[in-house]
Design a protein around this motif. Structure first.
Motif, mmCIF file in Angstrom:
data_model
loop_
_atom_site.group_PDB
_atom_site.id
_atom_site.type_symbol
_atom_site.label_atom_id
_atom_site.label_comp_id
_atom_site.label_asym_id
_atom_site.label_seq_id
_atom_site.Cartn_x
_atom_site.Cartn_y
_atom_site.Cartn_z
ATOM 1 N N MET A 68 37.958 72.427 84.583
ATOM 2 C CA MET A 68 37.814 73.157 85.849
ATOM 3 C C MET A 68 39.207 73.410 86.421
ATOM 4 N N PRO A 69 39.603 74.646 86.695
ATOM 5 C CA PRO A 69 40.935 74.918 87.235
ATOM 6 C C PRO A 69 41.141 74.215 88.559
ATOM 7 N N ASP A 70 42.412 73.893 88.851
ATOM 8 C CA ASP A 70 42.723 73.148 90.065
ATOM 9 C C ASP A 70 42.361 73.936 91.307
ATOM 10 N N THR A 71 42.573 75.286 91.275
ATOM 11 C CA THR A 71 42.243 76.091 92.450
ATOM 12 C C THR A 71 40.754 76.029 92.734
ATOM 13 N N ASP B 30 48.453 70.163 85.574
ATOM 14 C CA ASP B 30 48.984 69.237 84.569
ATOM 15 C C ASP B 30 49.800 68.107 85.186
ATOM 16 N N GLN B 31 49.616 67.879 86.496
ATOM 17 C CA GLN B 31 50.337 66.820 87.185
ATOM 18 C C GLN B 31 49.354 65.794 87.756
ATOM 19 N N PHE B 32 49.918 64.687 88.272
ATOM 20 C CA PHE B 32 49.083 63.569 88.669
ATOM 21 C C PHE B 32 49.446 63.045 90.054
ATOM 22 N N SER B 33 48.419 62.482 90.701
ATOM 23 C CA SER B 33 48.614 61.704 91.905
ATOM 24 C C SER B 33 47.890 60.375 91.674
ATOM 25 N N THR B 34 48.643 59.371 91.287
ATOM 26 C CA THR B 34 48.180 58.062 90.806
ATOM 27 C C THR B 34 47.490 58.209 89.446
ATOM 28 N N ALA B 35 48.330 58.322 88.419
ATOM 29 C CA ALA B 35 47.864 58.417 87.022
ATOM 30 C C ALA B 35 47.487 57.009 86.555
ATOM 31 N N HIS B 36 46.401 56.514 87.088
ATOM 32 C CA HIS B 36 46.062 55.093 87.008
ATOM 33 C C HIS B 36 45.561 54.665 85.640
ATOM 34 N N GLY B 37 44.842 55.540 84.946
ATOM 35 C CA GLY B 37 44.230 55.160 83.684
ATOM 36 C C GLY B 37 44.328 56.248 82.642
ATOM 37 N N ALA C 7 39.768 62.710 90.265
ATOM 38 C CA ALA C 7 39.609 63.514 89.060
ATOM 39 C C ALA C 7 40.054 62.785 87.804
ATOM 40 N N PHE C 8 39.470 63.217 86.682
ATOM 41 C CA PHE C 8 40.021 62.956 85.359
ATOM 42 C C PHE C 8 40.548 64.282 84.824
ATOM 43 N N LYS C 9 41.719 64.230 84.191
ATOM 44 C CA LYS C 9 42.298 65.432 83.613
ATOM 45 C C LYS C 9 42.370 65.281 82.102
ATOM 46 N N LYS C 10 41.977 66.336 81.415
ATOM 47 C CA LYS C 10 41.886 66.327 79.957
ATOM 48 C C LYS C 10 43.093 67.023 79.346
ATOM 49 N N PHE C 11 43.674 66.359 78.326
ATOM 50 C CA PHE C 11 44.844 66.882 77.630
ATOM 51 C C PHE C 11 44.622 66.782 76.120
ATOM 52 N N SER C 12 45.317 67.636 75.377
ATOM 53 C CA SER C 12 45.373 67.460 73.932
ATOM 54 C C SER C 12 46.196 66.213 73.634
ATOM 55 N N LEU C 13 46.115 65.732 72.408
ATOM 56 C CA LEU C 13 46.836 64.517 72.059
ATOM 57 C C LEU C 13 48.346 64.692 72.106
ATOM 58 N N GLN D 52 44.208 70.756 79.458
ATOM 59 C CA GLN D 52 43.035 71.529 79.054
ATOM 60 C C GLN D 52 42.067 71.779 80.214
ATOM 61 N N SER D 53 41.716 70.753 80.980
ATOM 62 C CA SER D 53 40.735 70.953 82.048
ATOM 63 C C SER D 53 40.743 69.766 83.002
ATOM 64 N N THR D 54 40.041 69.926 84.129
ATOM 65 C CA THR D 54 39.901 68.875 85.140
ATOM 66 C C THR D 54 38.429 68.599 85.386
ATOM 67 N N LEU D 55 38.067 67.326 85.392
ATOM 68 C CA LEU D 55 36.736 66.891 85.794
ATOM 69 C C LEU D 55 36.850 66.345 87.210
ATOM 70 N N PHE D 56 36.382 67.123 88.174
ATOM 71 C CA PHE D 56 36.503 66.781 89.586
ATOM 72 C C PHE D 56 35.302 65.934 89.999
ATOM 73 N N LEU D 57 35.569 64.783 90.620
ATOM 74 C CA LEU D 57 34.542 63.828 91.021
ATOM 75 C C LEU D 57 34.673 63.588 92.522
ATOM 76 N N PRO D 58 34.205 64.527 93.340
ATOM 77 C CA PRO D 58 34.483 64.497 94.780
ATOM 78 C C PRO D 58 34.003 63.213 95.449
ATOM 79 N N GLY D 59 34.930 62.579 96.155
ATOM 80 C CA GLY D 59 34.638 61.351 96.879
ATOM 81 C C GLY D 59 35.001 60.092 96.141
ATOM 82 N N ALA D 60 35.213 60.182 94.820
ATOM 83 C CA ALA D 60 35.383 58.991 93.982
ATOM 84 C C ALA D 60 36.843 58.806 93.571
ATOM 85 N N PHE D 61 37.456 57.732 94.063
ATOM 86 C CA PHE D 61 38.803 57.361 93.636
ATOM 87 C C PHE D 61 38.656 56.531 92.357
ATOM 88 N N VAL D 62 38.561 57.241 91.236
ATOM 89 C CA VAL D 62 38.236 56.602 89.963
ATOM 90 C C VAL D 62 39.442 55.867 89.379
#
Length: 353
Positions: free
Chosen positions: A1-4, A205-212, A234-240, A245-255
């Motif tokens: 999912m695009p960031d915008t 392709d950037q992070f705010s607390t790249a925790h896991g 969010a979780f962000k998906k990257f190639s190896l 590649q994409s963003t999985l947005f999980l509104p409300g959840a500090f995963v």
């Protein structure tokens, strides 16, 4: 999912739910947890709570924060914490303590198991001392990765506080600098620096607390990296090789860390957005996501809801958990929950029903 698109979606959710959420916390924050044995979760993923599963004699085996847990090939459950009297606690599935070790990890935080053709190793991240350690299952340190300035990847003044590792199919070591400078660093299996990607910011392709970070093998033909961007919910998906590649947005959840078991993705939620949609203390739960990246259950949280294909705000529903920091899934799909800042609570078991 695009960031915008993610930002537009969150804006709509905020406008639609602000009034309701303003009042909800007063019930949630003052409600009393029900007794042990309550069933929580949704749909096909429901669980009986066993709050005392991992309890030990704290005078002999003290803990501060139960940070993460993995299961080895023998079925043993290995937990890391930041108490140097016993950084590592190893349980069997009944909750019996089998072994303990570790006195050199004052910030013991990230724990990854790597099975290298039948031989198993642990990778331990310590953000307090800024190092990553590879050990055997008895605690012998085999490799240490130190501040990236030593290999020219950072300046000496740059913060390096690693929170998690993932090991690629070829042995590549990925390090998430989640409490430091927000880069994902790649090292080869020998611990030699290769490159880095990400960095701090609100770009796709950037992070705010790249925790896991973890290897997502649900698409077996195209394994990828899933990286937490916790403040972005969010979780962000990257190639190896580090291409976004994409963003999985999980509104409300500090995963926290993404955990893949078979075709399902699990994560502990450290906080949710209760009061005025702000990050709220003691508001954690667990979230469960299917192969198509649809949230199917939130044990301890509100039932996942989609409107016009968009996931709605998810928050804590029952005050069973305080801050879910990690989950471990056994072969019967039971969940073991590790918590941070939870009054020195030992791991909690969620028995699949």
């Amino acid at each position: 999912m695009p960031d915008t698109q993610s930002r537009r979606q969150f804006a709509k959710i905020t406008a639609a739910t602000a009034a309701a959420i303003t009042f909800k916390p007063f019930y949630i924050l003052h409600a009393k947890p029900k007794v042990d044995g309550e069933v929580i979760g949704h749909g096909t993923h429901r669980y009986k709570v066993h709050q005392g599963w991992g309890n030990l004699d704290s005078s002999k085996f003290p803990i501060n924060n139960c940070h993460e847990m993995v299961q080895d090939s023998k079925g043993r459950l290995i937990m890391v914490g930041d108490e140097v009297k016993n950084n590592i606690l190893i349980y069997d599935r009944s909750g019996k303590l089998l072994e303990s070790w570790g006195h050199e990890f004052p910030g013991g935080h990230g724990l990854t198991l790597w099975n290298a053709n039948g031989e198993e190793f642990l990778f331990i991240c310590d953000p307090n001392i800024g190092k990553v350690f590879k050990t055997d299952l008895k605690g012998k340190i085999l490799l240490t990765i130190e501040h990236p300035s030593k290999v020219g990847a950072y300046k000496e003044a740059d913060a390096f506080k690693p929170t998690e590792t993932a090991i690629g199919p070829d042995g590549t070591i990925y390090i998430a600098d989640g409490y430091g400078s927000q880069w994902i660093l790649r090292y080869n299996a020998k611990g030699e620096f290769m490159d880095k990607f990400g960095g701090p910011g609100d770009g796709d392709d950037q992070f705010s607390t790249a925790h896991g970070i973890t290897i997502d093998h649900r698409d077996k033909a195209n394994p990828s990296l899933l990286v937490t961007s916790r403040v972005h919910n969010a979780f962000k998906k990257f190639s190896l090789d580090g291409k976004y590649q994409s963003t999985l947005f999980l509104p409300g959840a500090f995963v926290c860390r993404p955990v893949v078991k078979d075709d399902t993705l699990y994560a502990g939620v450290c906080w949710s957005r209760l009061r005025y949609l702000n990050q709220t203390p003691n508001s954690g739960f667990v979230t469960i996501i299917d192969k198509s990246n649809k949230v199917i259950s939130n044990p301890g949280g509100t039932k996942p809801e989609y409107k016009n294909g968009e996931l709605q705000l998810m928050v804590q529903d029952k005050p069973i958990f305080m801050h879910c920091h990690d989950v471990c899934i056994d072969n019967d799909h039971n969940i073991y929950v590790c918590q941070w800042n939870a009054k020195k609570t030992y791991p909690v078991k969620l028995e699949r029903v």
